[in-house]
Design a protein around this motif. Structure first.
Motif, PDB file in Angstrom:
ATOM      1  N   SER B  54       4.792  18.545 -26.002  1.00 24.70           N
ATOM      2  CA  SER B  54       4.688  19.107 -24.657  1.00 24.70           C
ATOM      3  C   SER B  54       3.295  18.876 -24.099  1.00 24.70           C
ATOM      4  O   SER B  54       3.109  18.458 -22.960  1.00 24.70           O
ATOM      5  CB  SER B  54       4.964  20.611 -24.674  1.00 24.70           C
ATOM      6  OG  SER B  54       6.303  20.857 -24.972  1.00 24.70           O
ATOM      7  N   LEU B  57       2.679  15.174 -23.326  1.00 22.05           N
ATOM      8  CA  LEU B  57       3.316  14.738 -22.098  1.00 22.05           C
ATOM      9  C   LEU B  57       2.638  15.335 -20.876  1.00 22.05           C
ATOM     10  O   LEU B  57       2.542  14.684 -19.832  1.00 22.05           O
ATOM     11  CB  LEU B  57       4.802  15.104 -22.116  1.00 22.05           C
ATOM     12  CG  LEU B  57       5.655  14.242 -23.045  1.00 22.05           C
ATOM     13  CD1 LEU B  57       7.064  14.767 -23.127  1.00 22.05           C
ATOM     14  CD2 LEU B  57       5.643  12.789 -22.598  1.00 22.05           C
ATOM     15  N   ASP B  58       2.191  16.564 -21.025  1.00 23.27           N
ATOM     16  CA  ASP B  58       1.495  17.196 -19.900  1.00 23.27           C
ATOM     17  C   ASP B  58       0.263  16.400 -19.503  1.00 23.27           C
ATOM     18  O   ASP B  58      -0.147  16.388 -18.337  1.00 23.27           O
ATOM     19  CB  ASP B  58       1.079  18.632 -20.260  1.00 23.27           C
ATOM     20  CG  ASP B  58       2.251  19.588 -20.112  1.00 23.27           C
ATOM     21  OD1 ASP B  58       3.240  19.171 -19.447  1.00 23.27           O
ATOM     22  OD2 ASP B  58       2.191  20.704 -20.653  1.00 23.27           O
ATOM     23  N   TYR B  60       0.020  13.238 -19.496  1.00 25.66           N
ATOM     24  CA  TYR B  60       0.338  11.979 -18.816  1.00 25.66           C
ATOM     25  C   TYR B  60       0.206  12.154 -17.311  1.00 25.66           C
ATOM     26  O   TYR B  60       0.402  13.264 -16.796  1.00 25.66           O
ATOM     27  CB  TYR B  60       1.776  11.547 -19.145  1.00 25.66           C
ATOM     28  CG  TYR B  60       1.942  10.934 -20.523  1.00 25.66           C
ATOM     29  CD1 TYR B  60       0.871  10.842 -21.403  1.00 25.66           C
ATOM     30  CD2 TYR B  60       3.170  10.448 -20.915  1.00 25.66           C
ATOM     31  CE1 TYR B  60       1.046  10.292 -22.662  1.00 25.66           C
ATOM     32  CE2 TYR B  60       3.351   9.903 -22.170  1.00 25.66           C
ATOM     33  CZ  TYR B  60       2.274   9.821 -23.043  1.00 25.66           C
ATOM     34  OH  TYR B  60       2.467   9.275 -24.263  1.00 25.66           O
ATOM     35  N   GLN B  62       1.188  12.319 -13.500  1.00 26.67           N
ATOM     36  CA  GLN B  62       2.427  12.776 -12.877  1.00 26.67           C
ATOM     37  C   GLN B  62       3.311  11.585 -12.479  1.00 26.67           C
ATOM     38  O   GLN B  62       4.523  11.623 -12.615  1.00 26.67           O
ATOM     39  CB  GLN B  62       2.101  13.630 -11.646  1.00 26.67           C
ATOM     40  CG  GLN B  62       3.330  14.250 -10.969  1.00 26.67           C
ATOM     41  CD  GLN B  62       4.164  15.093 -11.931  1.00 26.67           C
ATOM     42  OE1 GLN B  62       3.612  15.825 -12.762  1.00 26.67           O
ATOM     43  NE2 GLN B  62       5.482  14.971 -11.862  1.00 26.67           N
ATOM     44  N   LYS B  65       5.312  10.390 -15.329  1.00 24.80           N
ATOM     45  CA  LYS B  65       6.389  11.321 -15.690  1.00 24.80           C
ATOM     46  C   LYS B  65       7.538  11.250 -14.691  1.00 24.80           C
ATOM     47  O   LYS B  65       8.703  11.286 -15.058  1.00 24.80           O
ATOM     48  CB  LYS B  65       5.823  12.749 -15.770  1.00 24.80           C
ATOM     49  CG  LYS B  65       4.972  12.972 -17.012  1.00 24.80           C
ATOM     50  CD  LYS B  65       4.644  14.428 -17.226  1.00 24.80           C
ATOM     51  CE  LYS B  65       3.529  14.867 -16.295  1.00 24.80           C
ATOM     52  NZ  LYS B  65       3.066  16.228 -16.592  1.00 24.80           N
ATOM     53  N   SER B  66       7.186  11.114 -13.407  1.00 23.02           N
ATOM     54  CA  SER B  66       8.243  11.044 -12.400  1.00 23.02           C
ATOM     55  C   SER B  66       9.071   9.785 -12.571  1.00 23.02           C
ATOM     56  O   SER B  66      10.308   9.803 -12.529  1.00 23.02           O
ATOM     57  CB  SER B  66       7.633  11.044 -10.994  1.00 23.02           C
ATOM     58  OG  SER B  66       6.818  12.157 -10.832  1.00 23.02           O
ATOM     59  N   VAL B  70      10.382  12.078 -17.463  1.00 20.99           N
ATOM     60  CA  VAL B  70      10.108  12.766 -18.731  1.00 20.99           C
ATOM     61  C   VAL B  70       9.586  14.180 -18.524  1.00 20.99           C
ATOM     62  O   VAL B  70       8.970  14.743 -19.409  1.00 20.99           O
ATOM     63  CB  VAL B  70       9.125  11.969 -19.615  1.00 20.99           C
ATOM     64  CG1 VAL B  70       9.775  10.702 -20.133  1.00 20.99           C
ATOM     65  CG2 VAL B  70       7.844  11.672 -18.864  1.00 20.99           C
ATOM     66  N   ALA B  71       9.824  14.754 -17.339  1.00 17.56           N
ATOM     67  CA  ALA B  71       9.416  16.147 -17.158  1.00 17.56           C
ATOM     68  C   ALA B  71      10.189  17.022 -18.142  1.00 17.56           C
ATOM     69  O   ALA B  71      11.301  16.682 -18.556  1.00 17.56           O
ATOM     70  CB  ALA B  71       9.680  16.598 -15.723  1.00 17.56           C
ATOM     71  N   TYR B  73      10.349  17.526 -21.270  1.00 21.61           N
ATOM     72  CA  TYR B  73      10.940  16.656 -22.290  1.00 21.61           C
ATOM     73  C   TYR B  73      11.514  17.452 -23.459  1.00 21.61           C
ATOM     74  O   TYR B  73      12.417  16.999 -24.164  1.00 21.61           O
ATOM     75  CB  TYR B  73       9.841  15.716 -22.792  1.00 21.61           C
ATOM     76  CG  TYR B  73      10.305  14.588 -23.667  1.00 21.61           C
ATOM     77  CD1 TYR B  73      11.121  13.584 -23.157  1.00 21.61           C
ATOM     78  CD2 TYR B  73       9.897  14.511 -24.996  1.00 21.61           C
ATOM     79  CE1 TYR B  73      11.516  12.531 -23.950  1.00 21.61           C
ATOM     80  CE2 TYR B  73      10.293  13.451 -25.798  1.00 21.61           C
ATOM     81  CZ  TYR B  73      11.105  12.462 -25.273  1.00 21.61           C
ATOM     82  OH  TYR B  73      11.493  11.425 -26.058  1.00 21.61           O
ATOM     83  N   ALA B  82      15.503  12.025 -19.856  1.00 24.40           N
ATOM     84  CA  ALA B  82      14.505  11.018 -20.207  1.00 24.40           C
ATOM     85  C   ALA B  82      15.082   9.944 -21.124  1.00 24.40           C
ATOM     86  O   ALA B  82      14.837   8.756 -20.934  1.00 24.40           O
ATOM     87  CB  ALA B  82      13.313  11.693 -20.876  1.00 24.40           C
TER      88      ALA B  82
END
Lengths: 293, 273
Positions: B54, B57-58, B60, B62, B65-66, B70-71, B73, B82
């Motif tokens: 988490s 990924l946070d 990364y 935005q 992620k968009s 992969v929001a 995840y 994803a």
């Protein structure tokens, strides 16, 4: 079909084709490859559409009443392609369903008649056996009109003979057969009339019988002694007369009696009289068409 | 009528034959879907509730992620979006549909079997309609196999996803594939050429995907993202929002337009030339 034309962008096609086929006859459609035989046939089946002209089959317009017309036609394509992964049995069942039901017993009978194996995938069959599948699907359901594009190509002589008999049987049963071929002897054997197509135009339609009647006999004779000059000249019906020493070559149209009478006056050592086959007749026809063009 | 007992063959209509011809392919694609979903599900326990991932990924951007969807995840819907539905599953379904759709009539023309088929007393429209119906059945069955696996195996790996969200996404993926397959059918019916149908449809599919994905990042693309069928299917995030009748109706209408075009185009042409 009346004044039907179809041109392809890349060239080829047919131009102003008018043909009347009578019920119950075998019509032989003759011409070299690329002359427009297959194009004409695919027009009949509504696979391609004419640029001009109309086609009427058993009283139905080939375009407007396409489905109804095809219900009454059995068709064997010239370049036969089948579903290779199916067995003949599957393919014939499929088409029987689409045709609305010739009974399986009839398909079995046809398969037996042509000694066709029903349960091997079509891709494993020889060209001859594939052609048999094509024939059976065309013949099943006893359609009123049979359209056969080069039906005997790739078949051995025995099967060719069977096909010819099936064609004759169909015609004797009152059905109409449209048979294309580039093999003259085949057409001569089974057809009642012959249409000759060349470069997309029908250049002649003749009864096979009439062609034969008009055919010249070729007489070749050899004599014990050289012929006197002027022998066999001026006899009725004699056309090509060649005399060389003790040999004679004549082409005779009509009655042979005058020639036979004249022959009897000489000491004949050897004599042959033969009918030229349609091949020669048509070749002569082609040559004259060429000369005119 | 045909007596079934006499012939052992079971193929009758064009619809049945078309499905039967692809039975091995359909089984293969379904197994592929099962394998894809199964693999992803098997990996889910490694990320589920994993705080490190988490955090990673946070970190990364935005935009990343968009684009890759992969929001969130580590939750069930987020993971499925994803790993399964943002790209792989719809892509595979679309490939199946486009290969098959382009082959339906154009393949028969190129192989030459159209002559014996169309010599039978069936209208061209009926042939197209039955073949399309086989395509729709096959594509939706393969799509459904994906949903079935996720619904059946998900609970075993503690992957929680709402019933509506899952099936809304499966239906949307299936419809998107069917849309592209129907487009390929229409192009094949209009030209008789499989390659051309496949090429054009592939371009449309890529454009639709990029438009839908990039619209999340590029503001000036937003006003035109409605042009993308991918947007109406998956861009609206059915894994979160569930069934959206409006967007599904848009897809259905485009499918109907493609089928209509295929019916008309095939009816007018010279076949197999």
């Amino acid at each position: 079909m009346a004044n039907v034309s179809k041109r392809y962008r890349g060239g080829g096609g047919v131009e102003g084709v008018t043909l009347d086929i009578w019920p119950g006859e075998v019509f032989g459609f003759l011409g070299p490859n690329g002359a427009g035989k297959t194009t004409t046939i695919r027009l009949l089946l509504d696979l391609i559409r004419p640029d001009r002209g109309t086609i009427t089959l058993v009283g139905l317009d080939s375009r407007r009443d396409s489905v109804a017309a095809r219900r009454r036609i059995g068709y064997l394509p010239g370049e036969l392609a089948l579903y290779d992964r199916m067995t003949p049995r599957e393919l014939l069942t499929h088409f029987a369903y689409l045709r609305g039901g010739p009974p399986w017993s009839e398909i079995d009978r046809l398969a037996a008649q042509f000694t066709l194996e029903l349960d091997r995938p079509i891709r494993e069959l020889s060209k001859g056996n594939r052609q048999k599948v094509g024939l059976v699907q065309a013949l099943m359901g006893r359609p009123e009109v049979l359209v056969l594009d080069e039906p005997t190509s790739g078949l051995d002589p025995i099967v060719q003979h069977q096909v010819h008999r099936a064609i004759r049987d169909a015609a004797d049963g009152g059905r109409t057969v449209f048979l294309s071929s580039h093999v003259l002897s085949e057409v001569a054997q089974v057809a009642d009339r012959v249409g000759l197509i060349r470069d997309g135009r029908v250049i002649a339609v003749e009864r096979v019988q009439d062609l034969r009647g008009r055919a010249a006999h070729v007489v070749d004779a050899r004599f014990a002694a050289p012929l006197p000059p002027g022998a066999f000249a001026g006899l009725p019906g004699v056309e090509g007369r060649q005399v060389a020493g003790d040999t004679l070559h004549l082409e005779v149209t009509g009655a042979l009696a005058p020639v036979v009478g004249e022959l009897a006056r000489f000491d004949v050592v050897d004599l042959t009289v033969r009918e030229p086959d349609l091949e020669e007749l048509f070749l002569a026809f082609y040559e004259s068409a060429d000369a005119a063009a | 009528m045909l007596r079934r007992e006499a012939g052992s063959a079971h193929l009758h209509s064009v619809f049945e034959r078309t499905l039967d011809e692809e039975r091995r392919a359909l089984l293969g694609w379904s197994l592929g879907m099962v394998a894809l979903a199964g693999t992803m599900l098997a990996l889910y326990p490694t990320v589920h509730g994993n705080a490190q991932i988490s955090k990673l990924l946070d970190s990364y951007p935005q935009a990343f992620k968009s684009f890759f969807g992969v929001a969130d995840y580590t939750t069930g819907p987020g993971y499925l979006r994803a790993e399964v539905f943002s790209f792989m599953a719809p892509l595979l379904l679309a490939i199946l549909a486009v290969l098959w759709g382009s082959d339906l009539t154009a393949g028969e023309e190129e192989r030459g079997t159209i002559d014996v088929l169309m010599a039978n007393p069936v209208s061209r429209r009926r042939v197209v309609a039955e073949k399309w119906a086989a395509l729709a059945t096959g594509v939706l069955v393969v799509a459904a196999s994906l949903g079935v696996v996720i619904a059946a195996v998900g609970p075993a790996v503690s992957l929680q996803v709402g019933w509506e969200a899952l099936w809304a996404t499966v239906v949307a993926s299936g419809l998107l594939a069917l849309l592209l397959g129907s487009l390929a059918l229409a192009l094949g019916a209009a030209t008789g050429r499989r390659g051309m149908a496949r090429g054009i449809t592939a371009i449309v599919a890529v454009a639709a995907y990029l438009l839908s994905s990039l619209a999340a990042l590029v503001s000036w693309l937003r006003p035109v993202r409605w042009l993308s069928p991918w947007y109406h299917a998956l861009g609206v995030d059915p894994l979160t929002t569930g069934f959206s009748l409006f967007h599904l109706a848009v897809l259905v209408l485009v499918v109907a337009a493609c089928v209509g075009a295929a019916l008309v185009a095939f009816d007018r042409r010279d076949l197999g030339t």
